[in-house]
Design an enzyme around this catalytic site. Structure first.
Site, mmCIF file in Angstrom:
data_model
loop_
_atom_site.group_PDB
_atom_site.id
_atom_site.type_symbol
_atom_site.label_atom_id
_atom_site.label_comp_id
_atom_site.label_asym_id
_atom_site.label_seq_id
_atom_site.Cartn_x
_atom_site.Cartn_y
_atom_site.Cartn_z
ATOM 1 N N ARG A 36 9.621 -8.606 0.483
ATOM 2 C CA ARG A 36 10.193 -8.601 -0.872
ATOM 3 C C ARG A 36 9.991 -7.234 -1.505
ATOM 4 N NH1 ARG A 36 7.260 -12.539 0.485
ATOM 5 N NH2 ARG A 36 8.183 -14.579 0.810
ATOM 6 N N HIS A 120 -2.287 -14.978 8.544
ATOM 7 C CA HIS A 120 -1.003 -15.379 9.141
ATOM 8 C C HIS A 120 -0.864 -14.983 10.603
ATOM 9 C CE1 HIS A 120 0.638 -15.380 4.742
ATOM 10 N NE2 HIS A 120 0.011 -16.493 5.048
ATOM 11 N N ASN A 216 -0.225 -2.830 -6.925
ATOM 12 C CA ASN A 216 1.065 -3.176 -6.318
ATOM 13 C C ASN A 216 2.170 -2.428 -7.068
ATOM 14 O OD1 ASN A 216 2.196 -5.033 -4.244
ATOM 15 N ND2 ASN A 216 3.450 -5.710 -5.958
HETATM 16 P P1 NAD Z 1 5.812 -9.062 0.230
HETATM 17 O O1 NAD Z 1 6.843 -8.370 1.028
HETATM 18 O O2 NAD Z 1 6.126 -10.365 -0.383
HETATM 19 O O3 NAD Z 1 5.365 -8.091 -0.973
HETATM 20 C C1 NAD Z 1 4.972 -6.789 -0.731
HETATM 21 C C2 NAD Z 1 4.696 -6.124 -2.060
HETATM 22 O O4 NAD Z 1 4.247 -4.805 -1.795
HETATM 23 C C3 NAD Z 1 5.937 -6.002 -2.954
HETATM 24 O O5 NAD Z 1 5.661 -6.611 -4.212
HETATM 25 C C4 NAD Z 1 6.131 -4.485 -3.115
HETATM 26 O O6 NAD Z 1 6.444 -4.147 -4.429
HETATM 27 C C5 NAD Z 1 4.772 -3.939 -2.783
HETATM 28 N N1 NAD Z 1 4.757 -2.593 -2.207
HETATM 29 C C6 NAD Z 1 5.655 -2.014 -1.361
HETATM 30 N N2 NAD Z 1 5.249 -0.796 -1.007
HETATM 31 C C7 NAD Z 1 4.066 -0.584 -1.629
HETATM 32 C C8 NAD Z 1 3.145 0.500 -1.635
HETATM 33 N N3 NAD Z 1 3.349 1.612 -0.935
HETATM 34 N N4 NAD Z 1 2.018 0.371 -2.386
HETATM 35 C C9 NAD Z 1 1.789 -0.762 -3.125
HETATM 36 N N5 NAD Z 1 2.632 -1.804 -3.151
HETATM 37 C C10 NAD Z 1 3.746 -1.731 -2.397
HETATM 38 O O7 NAD Z 1 4.508 -9.101 1.103
HETATM 39 P P2 NAD Z 1 3.304 -10.088 1.059
HETATM 40 O O8 NAD Z 1 2.859 -10.374 -0.330
HETATM 41 O O9 NAD Z 1 2.333 -9.617 2.078
HETATM 42 O O10 NAD Z 1 4.072 -11.376 1.576
HETATM 43 C C11 NAD Z 1 3.545 -12.152 2.376
HETATM 44 C C12 NAD Z 1 4.253 -12.351 3.736
HETATM 45 O O11 NAD Z 1 4.933 -11.264 4.306
HETATM 46 C C13 NAD Z 1 3.142 -12.646 4.633
HETATM 47 O O12 NAD Z 1 3.377 -13.894 5.158
HETATM 48 C C14 NAD Z 1 3.157 -11.596 5.738
HETATM 49 O O13 NAD Z 1 2.810 -12.204 6.951
HETATM 50 C C15 NAD Z 1 4.554 -11.125 5.717
HETATM 51 N N6 NAD Z 1 4.851 -9.724 6.103
HETATM 52 C C16 NAD Z 1 3.986 -8.955 6.822
HETATM 53 C C17 NAD Z 1 4.311 -7.645 7.149
HETATM 54 C C18 NAD Z 1 3.328 -6.827 7.931
HETATM 55 O O14 NAD Z 1 2.548 -7.366 8.691
HETATM 56 N N7 NAD Z 1 3.321 -5.501 7.740
HETATM 57 C C19 NAD Z 1 5.529 -7.102 6.755
HETATM 58 C C20 NAD Z 1 6.409 -7.916 6.026
HETATM 59 C C21 NAD Z 1 6.035 -9.216 5.705
#
Ligand code: NAD
Ligand code: ZN
Length: 247
Positions: A36, A120, A216
């Site tokens: 997101r 997860h 965030n």
């Molecule tokens: P999410 O994608 O829902 O939210 C990520 C948040 O990070 C966003 O609100 C965004 O504004 C913020 N963001 C983006 N870049 C940033 C930065 N440089 N510094 C600070 N904030 C930043 O992710 P979430 O809350 O972890 O959602 C949970 C689900 O997404 C989990 O189930 C997870 O398993 C999965 N997920 C994992 C990965 C990964 O492993 N890297 C990637 C995508 C999603």
């Protein structure tokens, strides 16, 4: 020193039991898109298909095509960034007691973090749904280049070792609940705080009188409960506190 860095340093270095809780935002600067928020992956691919347990059972090839064409090419070259390394540094200094992550990319461990609770699972690991044998993503990538979905030598269907929507959290998650109940400072970094039950964990910390900090880029639904909200990039903010600590 910027005001929010001063405040954050004070909170972190005064804590007796600090717990960090990370999400996809921590890895976005390593080139792995978030789900997101700005640039989120879900604007392009359908999570109700590739991240759902029921859909995986119905058509596992959808997930495996997504893994082959999108997930693996992003994950393979990804390296930890400054945010991951600062969290390692805080652990080494005995300040960070427990790291809880929703991420499935294994970058915290690659950076050298040892006390990681993965809520997860980990997408680098693949398991057989029948005999439970485990494989690395590199081994399976060779197979999915030829056919999807991949199978184990026992004939069982292979699946990622992650928690898909519709599945419950692993036993390991109990550690996260315990950490939230017993910490005095709870630091959220890079999570939209929209995915439940994970997003309940910061609330538990707050209910147990911990100081709640949220770093965030975008707003989160728990901002109004936090003692300190910093809407900036995770790596910039976290490197700020270490830089200032060294000077
Ligand atoms: P999410 O994608 O829902 O939210 C990520 C948040 O990070 C966003 O609100 C965004 O504004 C913020 N963001 C983006 N870049 C940033 C930065 N440089 N510094 C600070 N904030 C930043 O992710 P979430 O809350 O972890 O959602 C949970 C689900 O997404 C989990 O189930 C997870 O398993 C999965 N997920 C994992 C990965 C990964 O492993 N890297 C990637 C995508 C999603
Ligand atoms: Zn098998």
């Amino acid at each position: 020193m910027e005001d929010f860095i001063k405040k954050l340093r004070k909170v972190i270095f005064n804590s007796k039991k600090l717990v960090a809780f990370t999400g996809a935002g921590v890895s976005s600067e390593s080139g792995i898109p978030t789900y997101r928020g700005t640039g989120g992956l879900w604007n392009k691919y359908d999570p109700s298909k590739y991240a759902s347990y029921n859909y995986f059972l119905e058509d596992p090839s959808y997930y495996w095509q997504f893994f082959r064409d999108v997930r693996y090419p992003l994950l393979k070259p990804a390296k930890p960034n400054a945010a991951h390394y600062v969290l390692v540094e805080l652990e080494k200094r005995g300040i960070l007691n427990q790291l809880i992550t929703q991420n499935i990319d294994g970058l915290h461990q690659m950076a050298g973090q040892t006390n990681v609770c993965e809520l997860h699972g980990n997408t680098r690991q693949i398991k057989c749904m029948d005999c439970k044998n485990k494989f690395t993503m590199d081994e399976i990538f060779q197979q999915i280049k030829k056919e999807v979905p991949p199978h184990c030598s026992c004939g069982g269907l292979l699946r990622p070792d992650v928690v898909l929507f519709g599945e419950s959290l692993p036993q390991e998650a109990l550690k996260a609940w315990h950490a939230a109940q017993t910490c005095d400072t709870f630091l959220v970094v890079g999570s939209s705080l929209l995915v439940y039950p994970a997003a309940q964990i910061p609330l538990i910390a707050k209910e147990n009188n911990a100081v709640l900090v949220i770093i965030n880029i975008d707003e989160t639904p728990l901002d109004h409960k936090a003692d300190l909200v910093i809407q900036k990039s995770a790596s910039g903010v976290l490197s700020g506190i270490i830089r200032e600590a060294k000077s």
